[in-house]
Design a protein around this motif. Sequence first.
Motif, PDB file in Angstrom:
ATOM      1  N   TRP A  38      34.715  32.083  71.457  1.00  0.00           N
ATOM      2  CA  TRP A  38      33.411  32.747  71.534  1.00  0.00           C
ATOM      3  C   TRP A  38      33.518  33.879  72.542  1.00  0.00           C
ATOM      4  CZ3 TRP A  38      28.632  30.395  74.470  1.00  0.00           C
ATOM      5  CH2 TRP A  38      27.543  31.292  74.379  1.00  0.00           C
ATOM      6  N   ARG A  39      33.179  35.058  72.119  1.00  0.00           N
ATOM      7  CA  ARG A  39      33.114  36.183  73.050  1.00  0.00           C
ATOM      8  C   ARG A  39      31.686  36.692  73.065  1.00  0.00           C
ATOM      9  NH1 ARG A  39      38.684  39.254  71.662  1.00  0.00           N
ATOM     10  NH2 ARG A  39      39.834  37.315  71.379  1.00  0.00           N
ATOM     11  N   LYS A  40      31.150  36.789  74.254  1.00  0.00           N
ATOM     12  CA  LYS A  40      29.752  37.168  74.394  1.00  0.00           C
ATOM     13  C   LYS A  40      29.673  38.537  75.037  1.00  0.00           C
ATOM     14  CE  LYS A  40      25.227  36.641  75.168  1.00  0.00           C
ATOM     15  NZ  LYS A  40      25.037  37.979  75.759  1.00  0.00           N
ATOM     16  N   GLY A  41      28.913  39.391  74.396  1.00  0.00           N
ATOM     17  CA  GLY A  41      28.631  40.687  74.998  1.00  0.00           C
ATOM     18  C   GLY A  41      29.700  41.721  74.693  1.00  0.00           C
ATOM     19  N   GLY A  42      29.496  42.879  75.233  1.00  0.00           N
ATOM     20  CA  GLY A  42      30.393  43.981  74.942  1.00  0.00           C
ATOM     21  C   GLY A  42      29.912  44.739  73.711  1.00  0.00           C
ATOM     22  N   GLU A  43      30.391  45.942  73.564  1.00  0.00           N
ATOM     23  CA  GLU A  43      29.991  46.791  72.452  1.00  0.00           C
ATOM     24  C   GLU A  43      31.227  47.409  71.816  1.00  0.00           C
ATOM     25  OE1 GLU A  43      28.255  46.983  75.397  1.00  0.00           O
ATOM     26  OE2 GLU A  43      26.456  46.017  74.612  1.00  0.00           O
ATOM     27  N   PHE A  44      31.051  47.902  70.628  1.00  0.00           N
ATOM     28  CA  PHE A  44      32.111  48.705  70.008  1.00  0.00           C
ATOM     29  C   PHE A  44      31.479  49.788  69.143  1.00  0.00           C
ATOM     30  CE2 PHE A  44      32.343  47.387  65.491  1.00  0.00           C
ATOM     31  CZ  PHE A  44      31.470  46.312  65.516  1.00  0.00           C
ATOM     32  N   MET A  45      32.273  50.838  68.947  1.00  0.00           N
ATOM     33  CA  MET A  45      31.801  51.939  68.109  1.00  0.00           C
ATOM     34  C   MET A  45      32.570  51.874  66.793  1.00  0.00           C
ATOM     35  SD  MET A  45      31.464  54.933  71.012  1.00  0.00           S
ATOM     36  CE  MET A  45      33.162  55.132  71.468  1.00  0.00           C
ATOM     37  N   SER A  46      31.843  51.918  65.701  1.00  0.00           N
ATOM     38  CA  SER A  46      32.487  51.819  64.396  1.00  0.00           C
ATOM     39  C   SER A  46      32.505  53.183  63.723  1.00  0.00           C
ATOM     40  CB  SER A  46      31.746  50.827  63.514  1.00  0.00           C
ATOM     41  OG  SER A  46      32.249  50.943  62.199  1.00  0.00           O
ATOM     42  N   PHE A  47      33.686  53.791  63.676  1.00  0.00           N
ATOM     43  CA  PHE A  47      33.771  55.061  62.964  1.00  0.00           C
ATOM     44  C   PHE A  47      33.902  54.844  61.463  1.00  0.00           C
ATOM     45  CE2 PHE A  47      34.353  58.863  65.880  1.00  0.00           C
ATOM     46  CZ  PHE A  47      33.463  58.337  66.785  1.00  0.00           C
ATOM     47  N   THR A  48      34.163  53.621  61.051  1.00  0.00           N
ATOM     48  CA  THR A  48      34.027  53.312  59.630  1.00  0.00           C
ATOM     49  C   THR A  48      32.580  53.562  59.233  1.00  0.00           C
ATOM     50  OG1 THR A  48      35.712  51.613  59.784  1.00  0.00           O
ATOM     51  CG2 THR A  48      34.221  51.498  57.903  1.00  0.00           C
ATOM     52  N   TYR A  49      31.666  53.131  60.110  1.00  0.00           N
ATOM     53  CA  TYR A  49      30.256  53.363  59.826  1.00  0.00           C
ATOM     54  C   TYR A  49      29.885  54.816  60.027  1.00  0.00           C
ATOM     55  CZ  TYR A  49      28.754  48.956  58.205  1.00  0.00           C
ATOM     56  OH  TYR A  49      28.584  47.876  57.380  1.00  0.00           O
ATOM     57  N   ARG A  50      30.547  55.483  60.957  1.00  0.00           N
ATOM     58  CA  ARG A  50      30.225  56.902  61.127  1.00  0.00           C
ATOM     59  C   ARG A  50      30.518  57.648  59.821  1.00  0.00           C
ATOM     60  NH1 ARG A  50      33.240  61.478  64.361  1.00  0.00           N
ATOM     61  NH2 ARG A  50      31.594  63.023  64.526  1.00  0.00           N
ATOM     62  N   TYR A  51      31.677  57.371  59.254  1.00  0.00           N
ATOM     63  CA  TYR A  51      32.008  58.023  57.991  1.00  0.00           C
ATOM     64  C   TYR A  51      31.187  57.428  56.848  1.00  0.00           C
ATOM     65  CZ  TYR A  51      35.805  60.640  60.064  1.00  0.00           C
ATOM     66  OH  TYR A  51      36.526  61.523  60.818  1.00  0.00           O
ATOM     67  N   GLY A  52      31.074  56.105  56.852  1.00  0.00           N
ATOM     68  CA  GLY A  52      30.378  55.426  55.762  1.00  0.00           C
ATOM     69  C   GLY A  52      28.909  55.822  55.695  1.00  0.00           C
ATOM     70  N   GLU A  53      28.284  56.011  56.858  1.00  0.00           N
ATOM     71  CA  GLU A  53      26.864  56.364  56.853  1.00  0.00           C
ATOM     72  C   GLU A  53      26.677  57.858  56.643  1.00  0.00           C
ATOM     73  OE1 GLU A  53      24.901  54.393  60.193  1.00  0.00           O
ATOM     74  OE2 GLU A  53      24.845  52.662  58.847  1.00  0.00           O
ATOM     75  N   SER A  54      27.606  58.630  57.170  1.00  0.00           N
ATOM     76  CA  SER A  54      27.558  60.053  56.891  1.00  0.00           C
ATOM     77  C   SER A  54      27.677  60.276  55.376  1.00  0.00           C
ATOM     78  CB  SER A  54      28.692  60.751  57.629  1.00  0.00           C
ATOM     79  OG  SER A  54      28.925  61.999  57.067  1.00  0.00           O
ATOM     80  N   ASP A  55      28.462  59.424  54.752  1.00  0.00           N
ATOM     81  CA  ASP A  55      28.629  59.508  53.298  1.00  0.00           C
ATOM     82  C   ASP A  55      27.568  58.686  52.560  1.00  0.00           C
ATOM     83  OD1 ASP A  55      30.762  61.167  53.605  1.00  0.00           O
ATOM     84  OD2 ASP A  55      32.276  59.597  53.423  1.00  0.00           O
ATOM     85  N   TRP A  56      26.613  58.198  53.325  1.00  0.00           N
ATOM     86  CA  TRP A  56      25.455  57.532  52.748  1.00  0.00           C
ATOM     87  C   TRP A  56      25.825  56.306  51.935  1.00  0.00           C
ATOM     88  CZ3 TRP A  56      21.525  58.918  55.305  1.00  0.00           C
ATOM     89  CH2 TRP A  56      20.266  58.410  54.943  1.00  0.00           C
ATOM     90  N   LYS A  57      26.693  55.487  52.478  1.00  0.00           N
ATOM     91  CA  LYS A  57      27.150  54.313  51.742  1.00  0.00           C
ATOM     92  C   LYS A  57      26.550  53.010  52.250  1.00  0.00           C
ATOM     93  CE  LYS A  57      31.702  56.243  50.686  1.00  0.00           C
ATOM     94  NZ  LYS A  57      33.114  56.253  51.094  1.00  0.00           N
ATOM     95  N   SER A  58      26.144  52.955  53.517  1.00  0.00           N
ATOM     96  CA  SER A  58      25.795  51.646  54.071  1.00  0.00           C
ATOM     97  C   SER A  58      24.375  51.236  53.729  1.00  0.00           C
ATOM     98  CB  SER A  58      26.001  51.633  55.585  1.00  0.00           C
ATOM     99  OG  SER A  58      24.819  52.025  56.247  1.00  0.00           O
ATOM    100  N   GLN A  59      24.212  49.969  53.449  1.00  0.00           N
ATOM    101  CA  GLN A  59      22.893  49.411  53.164  1.00  0.00           C
ATOM    102  C   GLN A  59      22.035  49.453  54.423  1.00  0.00           C
ATOM    103  OE1 GLN A  59      21.654  48.361  50.181  1.00  0.00           O
ATOM    104  NE2 GLN A  59      19.718  48.079  51.267  1.00  0.00           N
TER     105      GLN A  59
END
Lengths: 559, 1105
Positions: free
Chosen positions: B887-908
């Motif tokens: 179990w790892r609690k806390g921390g953040e990450f940046m998803s550039f898969t989502y940066r591209y995926g959302e820029s390309d209007w793919k994510s729900q």
Amino acid sequence: MKKLMTIKKVSAFVLAFLLVSACDDKLTEMNINPNGVDLANANPNLLLPSVLAPVAQNYLDLGFGDMAGTMQHTQKNGWYGGHNHYDWGVRDWSNWYGILRTNKALEQRAIETESDFFRGIALTMKSFIFGNIADLWGDAPYTDALRGNEGGMQFEYPKFDPQETIYLGIIEDLKTAASLLASAEEGGVSASADLYFKGDPKGWQRFANSLLLRYYMRISEKRADVAKPGIEAVYNAGMYIKTPDQDATLDYTGGASDVWPSQYTSVDAFTRWQACQTLVDQLLSTNDPRISVWFDPVAVQWVADAGLATAEEDFIRADGDPLGVVSYTYLQFQEMRDTKFTRHFNPNDVSRNDDLYVGLPPGLTLPESYNGNPDPGQGTRNQHVSQLAPIYATAGSAGDILKARLISAAEISFILAEAALKGYSVGSAETHYNDAIRNSLTTWGKAADYATFITEPGVAFEGTVEQVITQKWVASWTAATEAWMDFRRTGYPALQAGPAAAQPVLPVRFPYGNDELNNNTENVNAAAGRLETTSYSGSVGANSQWSKPWIIQGTGKPW
Amino acid sequence: MLSLVLSLLLVGNSWATPLVQDVRVTGRVTSAEDGQGIPGVNVVVKGTQSGTITDADGRYSLSAASDAVLIFSSIGFESQEVTVGGRSVIDVSMRASLSQLDEVVVTALGIEREEKSLGYAVGKVDGEAMRQVSQENILSSLAGRVAGVTINQTSGPGSSISVVIRGATSLTTDNQPLFVVDGVPMSNTLNNISERGDGNQIDYGNAISDISPDDIESINILKGPSAAALYGTRAGNGVVIITTKSGSRKKALGVSFSTSNVFEKATRLLDFHYKYANGNREGVFNEGSAYWGGPQLDVGNKAVQWNSPLDEQGNPIPTELKSYPNAMKDFMQTGVTSTNNIAVSGGGDNGDFRVSYSNMLHQGMIPGSDLFRNNLNTSVNFKLLNKLTLSTNVNLGRTHSNNRPSTGDRRANPLEAVYASSYVDYNQMKQIWVPGQEHIQQIRTEANDNPWFIAKGIRNGFVRDRIFGNVSLTYDFNDNFSVMVRHSLDQINETRETKIPFSYSRMLRGGYYLTDIASQETNSDVLATYKKRVGDFDLSVSAGGNIMHAQFSSSSVGTGGNRNNGLVIPGVYNVRNIPLDNISVSSTLNEKAIYSLYALASIGFKDQVYLDVTGRNDWSSTLPSSARSYFYPSASLSWLANYTFDLPQSVSLLKLRAGWAQVGNDTEPYSLYPSLATGNYNTINTVSVPASLLNPNLLPEQATSIEGGIDINLFNDRVRFGGTYYTVDNENQIFSVLLPQSSGYNSKLINAGLIRSRGWEFTLGGTPYQQNGWTWTVDLNWSTNKTTVEKLGGDLEFITFYEENGGGALTFVGEEIGNLYSRGYAYVRDKNSPYYQWPILSSAGEWIELDGRENMRHVGNFNPDFIMGMQTGVSFKRLRLNASFDWRKGGEFMSFTYRYGESDWKSQRQLDNLIPGGLYSADELAALLKSNPSAYIIPKAGNYPRVGGHTAETGGLPVDGDGHDGAFVPGVIQVAGQDTPDNFSDDVYEEHLGGPGTNVYPITNTFPWGFNEQVTFDASFIKLRELSLAYQIPDIGVFRNATFALYTRNIMLWTKADIGIDPERAFWANNGTQGNTKSQFRQGIERQNVMPWSVSYGFKLSFNL
């Protein structure tokens, strides 16, 4: 027990001493880098291509890239924010200062080897690069720049010099370079390493003097006292670039290290690049023969057909015969260049540009949809808008027209024409203007059309700065940075920003980059404070592309 | 290799035969306390691997030689040895014991110590525990098992695994610990990534994975400088000591065999919507568009597609647009991993040996990917003379792959290719080539590469041969004094070969790349040890020296910079097939040596107090002569207070410990004096001045650590507790700081700074239930670590780990390492304004990007708040169920898969976050937005509000009189000319909330591309990493100690972000090093590292002969 420890300690100490004294040299020797070359022994010929190649490539990337967009030579239909809308973020200058670092080593080796030729080259290149930095950003580190290796805050975080200081410094350096090169003997500079002039000192001397002309003219509104005598002196000495074969250029050979930039990416990336209607209008209105060298006709020409039942046909025609599809791919069209593709539209229902050459109007909100494109993709083709000529999709090969051009005979002739119109004693404006036109046509393989073209209305000499600068803008194809500088200084050609531009006027500089903003904050903020913020600077503040640097402060130009 | 093993096996059998004179022995094992039978007691014939366990009633039965010795052992009881002596019934009464407390661990330099005597915490993992569930990489098995140790697999099987102990403490390295296998330091780094062809970045995996798990006896983790001081320089990040199995000196021969087979299937995918076909605009289909913003799928819309049939005239016929939301599952194949091991061991009076052969075959879930490993491990101990013992341990290993998938980046990443189109049935593209154009033209859509082509056509192979081992001689002068000399070698030779076929969209004429890498490290040691017991004092003193020499070389040849001139003849992969004007070559050579002297002393008093003192001096080739020599000491104390004080009987152990240590560190070779970098411009040789300033006055780095802790053991090991607090101060670090480029340099190497780590580690374990044949054990570990930058050199205010998109991972002085930033945007700063915190938009209605560090927005930190692991097991008779959680609690990450995926209007997710403005009147909409600005107007991590939709029905706004796929950004627009940026007192803002003049764009044009904040997510997760059920099969004939186990891996994964991306894999593999660091991985950010989550099922069978 304690005795034993003592013995151990002593023996360890003795062993250590022996080990160290015997092995210290060996360890030192082991840490000499076998992968590099010691600067003290470096042949300047090894350093030279590391300066010349990237300078030309960077300058071309600008002049063929975003500057061509800014100056409305081209527009893009995908990823167009920077190209079409001046939607620029901050811009680092690391490429320029990086080259200057190696250029400084070249200058040092030139002095150490007592080579006037290399020293002249290094000073010329230094001036060219600093010229670009000052042109594009404004104030910049100059006197304290490039000395980080000397240590200390002053050199590790250099202050920004006023733009004026840099311009005047460049001019002094170029004078020194020209005089060194005038007396330099041939030899020493290897023909293969000298990517511009193949080891000819005269070529370099002309280059240095031509740059002098460029920068004298650059400051002519602000420092006419320097510009006028300077231009006249260079003109009278006569040692500047006069014919296209003397241009400072780098060939694109298609080799591993020099590949034409638009070829370097995929077909999709190339088809994003399209003619801008502003330039197409200019070329068509004067029957300019260069249009076919630079642009392809539209793959599918619209045909007005008032009898059409629909607004536009949902298919294309090959030599008049309907096909079952509304488009082909770019490559398919290229394969069938002999076929005449058309598509009909009803001019009563829709408006279409049915010319053979169609450009994208500048700064459109949705350029990908322009002129009835049936494939409005993210940077895909548009069969109803002109692509660049197919040669710009190739890697390049030695001797073809794909060259990075740092300065040209055409540009110099235009400068002299403008100088003459300003009343400087540099001969006849018309002669220089006609030479400029001829030089440019020769450059693009259309010398044979000169006699006709020079008589075209609008081309035939009218004696106005606007005409000179407008033709200079046309001739600056693939080197549009210089056109931007002219526009900024003169307001010509009177380009208008497109409807979706981030501000309603053209930008006038590059914003300082994150590299300086983050790592040299105090000095860059001081420099930004010397910019003249305008009503277009907006929330970004002083460091905006719409803030005016010294060179145009108080000139009322370009807007 | 196999024949060698077999021949040894045959020879061994002929030795063994005359020894066997078996009798049947039965009996019952009872508890001395209550006379009850004890189930699950191990009964083993000493010196062999044959044995059994007792049943629920404590009864057992086995055959053994009449003169054999039986060993009875069980958790919580003292082991007993009983000689058979011809008896057929042997009953045993066992006493509860402190056997765990007397456990021996291997510490620095291979010195074995009783754990209770150590003044620092050691993490221990038993080889057997790790092998219960087969993993491709031994390091995967460590996840969640040791407090303070964070294991991250950076991508799918075969990728690098990051091991960070007590948090990252170095600014410039990959922070990986030193691995020591049987005394041989093993090179291991995360930096095994290279780009071979455009967009084809491959992680070849870290070389520590070359070790076969089957050969591992135990792993001990020395966590901090206290434990590791004796390893010197490279131990600053801790040491992982791996001990491999060896033979036994008893006259018997054993053969053991095990096979393990795992099947892995893709389960969870990205949350992409698969609602609209590719296209920029509503209703306009475009195969070439990256956006999923075209016509609606599955509603009868028709279009000409890549596979449209042709009519009689040869024109394509439009076909229906359908969605293929299972494209990724269809594409993925079942991953299979088969691990097999056979080992022969035995010995005599004068020595013992063990020979083991392991083989692993792995077929990846990505079609065409694989990994193979073959290991031959030999260990021999032999008494040459009465007092002279020779030991040697030699490992030969080959790891190879025909194809490693590129999963760290874009373009040549098959996972990205599968997610490129929503409407394509990729099953129809399995045949890669256009018929008649094999190796020349792939079947593809107009704009995107065929994922099958990417996966199977582009091939990134490698072969890595590794030899490591040592020879040591030990001379025992007498019982008190011995001297050991040892020479060890670790050598890697690796060849990497990449073949890119014609028609890859980034390299139309393919490419070929060949790289040879060789690395070698030798260590020569001498170590003298003196031991003596004097009265109440137990004394041990050792002194020794070490010469380490390491060399690394690589050479590379491949296609050059012209991406469309890669090969001459299609399908021929050979250096000669690269066009002569487009060849790129390079080579490099590094060398380094460290000479060391060290000494240590350990004094025990009355078996209650132990004091350890060490000192080591290194001379490194990488530092200037004047600073080359550096000394560092350590001291630690262990006090078994339960022997000193009269504590209740239930307290079996109360140990207090404390340690203080320093570790010195050098740097990389060639860090002192500048040297011009060599290169080529086409065929001309060139040199250039490197951008990094070196430093001829470097000093060694110094880490100082203090740790203290307590260990409590209650009720004879039924309850165990351990707690540790530690501090590590890393001073004088050698790192590069960024300079502005106008100085001529982008960085300079300095010696400065103070990096401070503070952390707590707790372990709690025990046997909550042990009755009626049932045993339930639990082990928990919990740890937290904070590393802050206390000081940097001079006026430096921050250090950059990497920069990306105007933000990145930066740490300012006083802040924690791992902080994540996003570029700033213009917003209303005047607290009295009704629009306070609203974004100020450009006149075109878009967010205004503000650069520079003073505008950056802190959006998170890539380190977790705490990590917790739990292992639990329930056993009944011959069955045992084990589970391991993380179990790892806390921390953040940046998803550039989502940066591209959302820029390309793919994510729900993004569709769900849209405010459906088109469903309201202008007034209603403005009122709605203003009713809750913090939800509808003000950007926050994970959502920059936008108003609109893709169709009129979903709330889209009209654009250009041409569709209803419009959206706008809510905020205010500063009226031009009214203001200067420095003075906000007279701001005039106009609302941009959907009224007249609102700038509406197609939704596909409204992504906040410039802001990492939009794609920053919580990284918390819980994983059930392993679950296994094992059955110990009763002996059948010659098959003894047989165990059959069923298991699954990663059957449960809960993530707080819930976007189909595993936060553990928030790593971005890069070709070059990042920011101020020398790491190729960016942590806390990922791009297209989107291997679907998978579930594995496997079984394992092992037995002895």
